[in-house]
Scaffold this active site. Structure first.
Site, PDB file in Angstrom:
ATOM      1  NE  ARG A 146      -0.119  -5.638  16.757  1.00  0.00           N
ATOM      2  CZ  ARG A 146      -0.187  -6.003  18.084  1.00  0.00           C
ATOM      3  NH1 ARG A 146      -0.613  -6.729  19.087  1.00  0.00           N
ATOM      4  NH2 ARG A 146       0.954  -5.180  18.712  1.00  0.00           N
TER       5      ARG A 146
ATOM      6  NE  ARG B  25      -2.476   0.440   3.403  1.00  0.00           N
ATOM      7  CZ  ARG B  25      -3.789  -0.044   4.607  1.00  0.00           C
ATOM      8  NH1 ARG B  25      -4.454  -0.848   4.788  1.00  0.00           N
ATOM      9  NH2 ARG B  25      -3.161   1.199   5.027  1.00  0.00           N
TER      10      ARG B  25
ATOM     11  CG  ASP C 131      -7.974   4.005   3.242  1.00  0.00           C
ATOM     12  OD1 ASP C 131      -7.267   3.856   4.437  1.00  0.00           O
ATOM     13  OD2 ASP C 131      -7.228   3.540   2.825  1.00  0.00           O
TER      14      ASP C 131
ATOM     15  NE  ARG D 285      -0.658   6.530  12.910  1.00  0.00           N
ATOM     16  CZ  ARG D 285      -0.954   6.205  12.311  1.00  0.00           C
ATOM     17  NH1 ARG D 285      -1.164   6.713  11.197  1.00  0.00           N
ATOM     18  NH2 ARG D 285      -2.488   5.789  11.936  1.00  0.00           N
TER      19      ARG D 285
ATOM     20  NE  ARG E 212       4.427   9.419  -5.241  1.00  0.00           N
ATOM     21  CZ  ARG E 212       3.640   9.850  -4.196  1.00  0.00           C
ATOM     22  NH1 ARG E 212       4.380  10.277  -2.764  1.00  0.00           N
ATOM     23  NH2 ARG E 212       2.427   9.809  -3.762  1.00  0.00           N
TER      24      ARG E 212
ATOM     25  CD  GLU F 245      -1.862   4.977  15.641  1.00  0.00           C
ATOM     26  OE1 GLU F 245      -2.578   6.000  15.478  1.00  0.00           O
ATOM     27  OE2 GLU F 245      -2.027   4.225  14.474  1.00  0.00           O
TER      28      GLU F 245
ATOM     29  CE1 TYR G 244      -7.150   0.578   7.889  1.00  0.00           C
ATOM     30  CE2 TYR G 244      -7.405   1.061   6.005  1.00  0.00           C
ATOM     31  CZ  TYR G 244      -6.823   1.559   7.387  1.00  0.00           C
ATOM     32  OH  TYR G 244      -6.965   3.195   6.883  1.00  0.00           O
TER      33      TYR G 244
HETATM   34  P1  FAD Z   1     -17.272   2.736  12.152  1.00  0.00           P
HETATM   35  O1  FAD Z   1     -16.152   3.912  12.124  1.00  0.00           O
HETATM   36  O2  FAD Z   1     -16.159   1.247  13.206  1.00  0.00           O
HETATM   37  O3  FAD Z   1     -18.158   2.126  12.540  1.00  0.00           O
HETATM   38  C1  FAD Z   1     -18.852   1.294  13.215  1.00  0.00           C
HETATM   39  C2  FAD Z   1     -19.946   1.907  14.480  1.00  0.00           C
HETATM   40  O4  FAD Z   1     -20.857   0.490  14.957  1.00  0.00           O
HETATM   41  C3  FAD Z   1     -18.749   1.996  15.692  1.00  0.00           C
HETATM   42  O5  FAD Z   1     -19.351   3.747  16.263  1.00  0.00           O
HETATM   43  C4  FAD Z   1     -19.478   1.078  16.389  1.00  0.00           C
HETATM   44  O6  FAD Z   1     -19.653   1.627  18.250  1.00  0.00           O
HETATM   45  C5  FAD Z   1     -20.655   0.274  16.652  1.00  0.00           C
HETATM   46  N1  FAD Z   1     -21.512  -0.330  16.693  1.00  0.00           N
HETATM   47  C6  FAD Z   1     -20.728  -1.848  16.472  1.00  0.00           C
HETATM   48  N2  FAD Z   1     -20.808  -2.832  16.831  1.00  0.00           N
HETATM   49  C7  FAD Z   1     -22.245  -2.210  17.591  1.00  0.00           C
HETATM   50  C8  FAD Z   1     -23.432  -2.703  18.027  1.00  0.00           C
HETATM   51  N3  FAD Z   1     -23.628  -4.407  18.973  1.00  0.00           N
HETATM   52  N4  FAD Z   1     -24.471  -2.154  18.866  1.00  0.00           N
HETATM   53  C9  FAD Z   1     -24.140  -0.430  18.542  1.00  0.00           C
HETATM   54  N5  FAD Z   1     -23.356  -0.509  17.986  1.00  0.00           N
HETATM   55  C10 FAD Z   1     -22.651  -1.136  17.064  1.00  0.00           C
HETATM   56  N6  FAD Z   1      -8.699   5.783   6.536  1.00  0.00           N
HETATM   57  C11 FAD Z   1      -8.501   7.444   5.582  1.00  0.00           C
HETATM   58  O7  FAD Z   1      -9.989   6.998   4.781  1.00  0.00           O
HETATM   59  N7  FAD Z   1      -8.051   7.992   5.832  1.00  0.00           N
HETATM   60  C12 FAD Z   1      -7.214   7.842   6.815  1.00  0.00           C
HETATM   61  O8  FAD Z   1      -6.419   8.483   7.556  1.00  0.00           O
HETATM   62  C13 FAD Z   1      -7.846   6.856   7.780  1.00  0.00           C
HETATM   63  N8  FAD Z   1      -6.378   6.430   9.367  1.00  0.00           N
HETATM   64  C14 FAD Z   1      -7.211   5.141   9.526  1.00  0.00           C
HETATM   65  C15 FAD Z   1      -6.767   5.486  11.058  1.00  0.00           C
HETATM   66  C16 FAD Z   1      -6.698   4.448  12.119  1.00  0.00           C
HETATM   67  C17 FAD Z   1      -5.865   4.359  13.146  1.00  0.00           C
HETATM   68  C18 FAD Z   1      -8.206   3.409  11.638  1.00  0.00           C
HETATM   69  C19 FAD Z   1      -8.147   2.207  12.361  1.00  0.00           C
HETATM   70  C20 FAD Z   1      -8.808   3.548  10.212  1.00  0.00           C
HETATM   71  C21 FAD Z   1      -8.380   4.730   9.836  1.00  0.00           C
HETATM   72  N9  FAD Z   1      -9.675   4.859   9.070  1.00  0.00           N
HETATM   73  C22 FAD Z   1      -8.681   5.766   7.640  1.00  0.00           C
HETATM   74  C23 FAD Z   1     -10.511   4.132   8.439  1.00  0.00           C
HETATM   75  C24 FAD Z   1     -12.097   4.119   8.938  1.00  0.00           C
HETATM   76  O9  FAD Z   1     -11.588   4.675  10.115  1.00  0.00           O
HETATM   77  C25 FAD Z   1     -12.773   3.377   8.107  1.00  0.00           C
HETATM   78  O10 FAD Z   1     -12.732   3.853   7.388  1.00  0.00           O
HETATM   79  C26 FAD Z   1     -14.497   3.593   8.245  1.00  0.00           C
HETATM   80  O11 FAD Z   1     -13.974   4.435  10.074  1.00  0.00           O
HETATM   81  C27 FAD Z   1     -14.618   2.936   8.623  1.00  0.00           C
HETATM   82  O12 FAD Z   1     -16.358   3.589   8.739  1.00  0.00           O
HETATM   83  P2  FAD Z   1     -17.474   2.208   9.064  1.00  0.00           P
HETATM   84  O13 FAD Z   1     -19.237   2.310   9.834  1.00  0.00           O
HETATM   85  O14 FAD Z   1     -17.841   1.029   8.669  1.00  0.00           O
HETATM   86  O15 FAD Z   1     -17.251   1.623  10.798  1.00  0.00           O
HETATM   87  N1  UDP Z   2       5.028   1.300   7.387  1.00  0.00           N
HETATM   88  C1  UDP Z   2       6.459   1.471   7.590  1.00  0.00           C
HETATM   89  N2  UDP Z   2       6.520   2.308   8.360  1.00  0.00           N
HETATM   90  C2  UDP Z   2       6.785   3.574   8.361  1.00  0.00           C
HETATM   91  C3  UDP Z   2       5.135   4.031   8.534  1.00  0.00           C
HETATM   92  C4  UDP Z   2       4.706   2.451   7.495  1.00  0.00           C
HETATM   93  O1  UDP Z   2       7.041   0.804   7.937  1.00  0.00           O
HETATM   94  O2  UDP Z   2       6.376   4.958   9.004  1.00  0.00           O
HETATM   95  C5  UDP Z   2       4.494   0.070   6.810  1.00  0.00           C
HETATM   96  C6  UDP Z   2       3.402  -0.472   7.854  1.00  0.00           C
HETATM   97  O3  UDP Z   2       4.507  -2.249   7.396  1.00  0.00           O
HETATM   98  C7  UDP Z   2       2.085  -0.654   7.970  1.00  0.00           C
HETATM   99  C8  UDP Z   2       2.187  -0.028   6.499  1.00  0.00           C
HETATM  100  O4  UDP Z   2       4.076   0.258   5.820  1.00  0.00           O
HETATM  101  O5  UDP Z   2       1.585  -1.843   8.566  1.00  0.00           O
HETATM  102  C9  UDP Z   2       1.245  -0.062   5.976  1.00  0.00           C
HETATM  103  O6  UDP Z   2       1.160   1.979   6.992  1.00  0.00           O
HETATM  104  P1  UDP Z   2       0.171   2.721   6.202  1.00  0.00           P
HETATM  105  O7  UDP Z   2       0.708   3.807   7.208  1.00  0.00           O
HETATM  106  O8  UDP Z   2      -0.477   2.754   5.373  1.00  0.00           O
HETATM  107  O9  UDP Z   2      -0.851   2.332   7.226  1.00  0.00           O
HETATM  108  P2  UDP Z   2      -2.956   2.856   8.464  1.00  0.00           P
HETATM  109  O10 UDP Z   2      -1.088   2.958   9.166  1.00  0.00           O
HETATM  110  O11 UDP Z   2      -2.756   3.994   7.988  1.00  0.00           O
HETATM  111  O12 UDP Z   2      -2.537   1.702   8.791  1.00  0.00           O
END
Ligand code: FAD
Ligand code: UDP
Length: 368
Positions: free
Chosen positions: A248, A171, A352, A279, A175, A302, A350
């Site tokens: 995780r 992912r 986005d 981070r 570049r 985090e 996973y």
């Molecule tokens: P969720 O946001 O998890 O919504 C599901 C909801 O269901 C939750 O609020 C939960 O509480 C609720 N729920 C679950 N079970 C029950 C139950 N039994 N009863 C009632 N409610 C319940 N995407 C990007 O595009 N860019 C980013 O930079 C990015 N960064 C991220 C960084 C991290 C650390 C993580 C973990 C994800 C990141 N994502 C990012 C992904 C993004 O968070 C998800 O795409 C998005 O939140 C998914 O939405 P969802 O509705 O599928 O799930």
């Molecule tokens: N990664 C890494 N070093 C960094 C950033 C990312 O090795 O400084 C690797 C790591 O394996 C990570 C993957 O690249 O799980 C994807 O990173 P990204 O930032 O896209 O993932 P996110 O944390 O948003 O899930």
């Protein structure tokens, strides 16, 4: 039945599904177990700064339909993600690009960088990468793997890189240009008044019950709607009858500092294994320059964490064992005409934000 749809989960998937269903004249009830809407994209103000509570979220997409869709509900700024990586006392630009290669090896041209990577790949004797370590070395060479990938990845996933699938690293862009933009997408930004405000506008007019877990009164909730849109964990929906899917988890530590600019960048990755967090996020920099006159700043560290049932499931672990178990749950799901599984937990992938929105829009077309 009182409602056409019971939507379990007020995250992005639930919000898009609810919006489209309501616009098509359907009646929906949304229940959410947390005390707020927006799921993991939730943001809230601390000291006047919009804080991303469940990790930094940058919206990026090349899907025109999705970009037009989100722009109906929010104005986006031109935030471009350019993380910095720290390894001991060294510092590098991410994603891996000519700035990284120059800082690592002193190479100034794409040809020199390519030759260096090729040389390190040859030394390692890799032809067909079989795991994350081999994939990383063949993409960027051993030096970058050792300093910027190995420690970060092993902290993130809690396993050696030799036991992780290669796709995780694919992912990341590599570049041969001086471009620090983390994403290759056409559009990128952060909503100017925050993700929660965006999701609130999506839910406009919906009946939402917060602090309400579907499993607290399953039979009662099943009885109020014709169909259930379930965005929680698919294995939990089926009472884990075939086994437990693994995830995780993460732990976030947030601090307010008396300092107007702590690290000069939104994201700084700590890539050595010995530092327990992956981070540090300084939230005010999502809003470009306007916030620097605020004398305070908010940072979040985090920490990756092991997951056990009951913990917040952030990342599915898509290895062979879990994927096979998920496929069995899918078979059960297909036999249950009342439920539609959606989002990242319903699909055990996973995703986005843009992919979640695209998925919800296509599911809505399919089911409505
Ligand atoms: P969720 O946001 O998890 O919504 C599901 C909801 O269901 C939750 O609020 C939960 O509480 C609720 N729920 C679950 N079970 C029950 C139950 N039994 N009863 C009632 N409610 C319940 N995407 C990007 O595009 N860019 C980013 O930079 C990015 N960064 C991220 C960084 C991290 C650390 C993580 C973990 C994800 C990141 N994502 C990012 C992904 C993004 O968070 C998800 O795409 C998005 O939140 C998914 O939405 P969802 O509705 O599928 O799930
Ligand atoms: N990664 C890494 N070093 C960094 C950033 C990312 O090795 O400084 C690797 C790591 O394996 C990570 C993957 O690249 O799980 C994807 O990173 P990204 O930032 O896209 O993932 P996110 O944390 O948003 O899930």
């Amino acid at each position: 039945m009182k409602y056409d749809y019971l939507i379990v989960g007020a995250g992005l998937y639930g919000a898009v599904f609810a919006r489209e269903a309501m616009d098509a004249g359907k009646k929906v009830l949304v229940i959410e177990k947390r005390d707020h809407i927006a799921g993991n994209v939730y943001s809230e103000k601390i000291e006047g700064i919009e804080v991303h509570k469940y990790g930094p979220h940058i919206f990026h997409t090349s899907d025109r339909e999705v970009w037009n869709y989100v722009n109906r509900f929010a104005e986006f700024n031109r935030y471009t993600n350019c993380p910095i990586a720290r390894y001991k006392d060294e510092q590098y630009c991410l994603p891996f690009n000519m700035n990284t290669f120059y800082a690592m090896w002193g190479v100034k041209t794409p040809q020199e960088a390519e030759a260096k990577i090729e040389e390190q790949k040859k030394e390692a004797g890799i032809t067909e990468p079989k795991n994350l370590e081999e994939q990383a070395i063949s993409l960027v060479g051993r030096d970058i793997y050792e300093k910027l990938i190995r420690g970060y990845t092993e902290k993130q996933w809690g396993r050696p890189c030799t036991e992780l699938p290669a796709f995780i690293i694919k992912r990341l862009p590599v570049r041969l240009t001086y471009d620090n933009n983390y994403f290759n997408d056409l559009w990128q930004g952060v909503p100017t008044d925050g993700y929660t405000a965006m999701v609130r506008r999506m839910f406009d007019g919906a009946e939402i019950r917060l602090d309400t877990d579907y499993f607290s009164d399953r039979a009662g909730f099943d009885a109020v709607a014709d169909k259930i849109v379930f965005t929680g964990m698919i294995d939990r929906y089926f009472d884990g009858q075939l086994g437990t899917l693994e995830y995780r988890s993460l732990r976030f530590e947030t601090e307010v500092l008396d300092c107007s600019n702590y690290q000069g960048n939104t994201l700084v990755n700590y890539t050595e294994y010995e530092i327990p967090y992956t981070r540090c996020i300084e939230h005010k920099h999502f809003v470009l320059r306007e916030q620097l006159d605020n004398p305070k700043t908010v940072i979040t560290r985090e920490y990756p964490a092991t997951w056990k049932p009951g913990d917040e499931p952030y990342y599915p672990i898509n290895d062979e064992k879990n994927d096979a178990l998920y496929r069995k749950y899918r078979e059960l799901a297909e036999k249950d005409p009342k439920v539609i599984f959606g989002g990242r937990l319903g699909g055990y992938r996973y995703l986005d934000m843009d992919k979640v929105i695209a998925l919800a829009l296509s599911d809505v077309k399919k089911y409505l």
